[in-house]
Design an enzyme around this catalytic site. Structure first.
Site, PDB file in Angstrom:
ATOM      1  N   ASP A 136       0.856  -1.191   0.000  1.00 12.47           N
ATOM      2  CA  ASP A 136       0.000   0.000   0.000  1.00 12.47           C
ATOM      3  C   ASP A 136       0.884   1.231   0.000  1.00 12.47           C
ATOM      4  O   ASP A 136       1.980   1.228   0.563  1.00 12.47           O
ATOM      5  CB  ASP A 136      -0.896   0.000   1.243  1.00 12.47           C
ATOM      6  CG  ASP A 136      -2.070   0.965   1.127  1.00 12.47           C
ATOM      7  OD1 ASP A 136      -1.825   2.192   1.169  1.00 12.47           O
ATOM      8  OD2 ASP A 136      -3.216   0.520   1.025  1.00 12.47           O
ATOM      9  N   ALA A 148      -1.650   0.668  12.464  1.00 12.78           N
ATOM     10  CA  ALA A 148      -1.364  -0.769  12.494  1.00 12.78           C
ATOM     11  C   ALA A 148      -1.402  -1.347  11.083  1.00 12.78           C
ATOM     12  O   ALA A 148      -0.557  -2.169  10.704  1.00 12.78           O
ATOM     13  CB  ALA A 148      -2.363  -1.484  13.398  1.00 12.78           C
ATOM     14  N   TYR A 149      -2.389  -0.915  10.304  1.00 13.34           N
ATOM     15  CA  TYR A 149      -2.474  -1.365   8.914  1.00 13.34           C
ATOM     16  C   TYR A 149      -1.209  -0.959   8.156  1.00 13.34           C
ATOM     17  O   TYR A 149      -0.590  -1.785   7.465  1.00 13.34           O
ATOM     18  CB  TYR A 149      -3.712  -0.749   8.260  1.00 13.34           C
ATOM     19  CG  TYR A 149      -3.785  -0.946   6.767  1.00 13.34           C
ATOM     20  CD1 TYR A 149      -4.382  -2.069   6.229  1.00 13.34           C
ATOM     21  CD2 TYR A 149      -3.253   0.008   5.890  1.00 13.34           C
ATOM     22  CE1 TYR A 149      -4.454  -2.253   4.851  1.00 13.34           C
ATOM     23  CE2 TYR A 149      -3.315  -0.169   4.522  1.00 13.34           C
ATOM     24  CZ  TYR A 149      -3.918  -1.299   4.004  1.00 13.34           C
ATOM     25  OH  TYR A 149      -3.967  -1.473   2.648  1.00 13.34           O
ATOM     26  N   ALA A 150      -0.819   0.303   8.257  1.00 14.50           N
ATOM     27  CA  ALA A 150       0.353   0.793   7.528  1.00 14.50           C
ATOM     28  C   ALA A 150       1.617   0.052   7.952  1.00 14.50           C
ATOM     29  O   ALA A 150       2.455  -0.302   7.113  1.00 14.50           O
ATOM     30  CB  ALA A 150       0.505   2.297   7.744  1.00 14.50           C
TER      31      ALA A 150
END
Length: 237
Positions: A136, A148-150
């Site tokens: 991403d 957290a996603y990153a």
């Protein structure tokens, strides 16, 4: 075209589904994993796409998927790690558990699948075998609402380098890092305009640009260990 199938995790909807169907159009057999049963999966099955349920939120679920995958096929032409969970940060008692779930989906599942399915890629018999990690844009920029996603996507991007070195020269390992590609159902015109303004290209390109990027990696025998940005020049803003 190879007789060995291409695996796309999280291939039941959006970008994964688009790539799966385009690959079938190009003559490739395809296997997809999916998290939940959806009406569109039946249409994919009718086109010959093999669909395998998978729960990547636990190590046991990942290992169970690998075992069933090996029961389905003895070789793979490529693995596309598309399974993802776009979850915002939580700040309550579940924050740690939420982070661990994203780690398992975005990092542990690709890590274990790459290690344990290397033999399937090596059995392909084709001169080129590929692993593609879908990361991403925010992996390098960070995110105020999806830290957290990153972070877990950044970890996946780093795994690209490690596996590229580990598996060379037999298997090429690369990543694709999209920014805005498609709008979600319910996104209004105001959101769309704000989203488009974040990139130099100022557009919502649609999933075809991801398939073009995937096709480039699957067709190029001299590329490994790279992350291919598909962000419309967002870094220029």
């Amino acid at each position: 075209m190879s007789a060995a199938p291409i695996l796309i995790t999280g291939g039941g909807r959006r970008l994964g589904r688009h790539c799966a169907e385009r690959l079938v159009d190009d003559g490739h057999p395809v296997i997809v994993s999916y998290r939940r049963e959806r009406p569109e999966l039946e249409a994919m099955r009718s086109r010959g796409i093999v669909t395998l349920p998978a729960d990547f939120s636990s190590e046991a679920g990942i290992l169970d998927f690998i075992a069933r995958l090996k029961g389905e096929t003895k070789s793979l032409r490529a693995i596309v790690h598309n399974a993802s969970d776009w979850a915002p940060d939580s700040f309550g008692d579940d924050a740690g558990a939420d982070f661990e779930r994203l780690f398992r989906v975005h990092m542990l599942a690709p890590y274990l699948i790459n290690l344990q399915c290397r033999e399937l890629l090596e059995a392909c018999g084709e001169p080129q075998r590929d692993i593609v990690h879908m990361t991403d844009y925010v992996a390098r920029k960070g995110s105020k609402r999806h830290a957290a996603y990153a972070a877990s996507k950044a970890g996946l991007e780093n795994l690209t380098l490690s596996f590229a070195a580990m598996f060379a020269p037999e298997i090429q390992v690369n990543a694709i890092a999209p920014a805005l590609i498609m709008l979600n159902q319910g996104d209004d015109a105001h959101y769309a305009e704000r989203a488009k303004a974040k990139s130099a290209m100022g557009m919502v390109p649609g999933p075809g640009v991801i398939y073009q990027s995937l096709r480039y990696l699957l067709d190029n025998r001299y590329v490994t260990g790279i992350t291919l940005p598909v962000d419309g020049g967002r870094h220029l803003r």
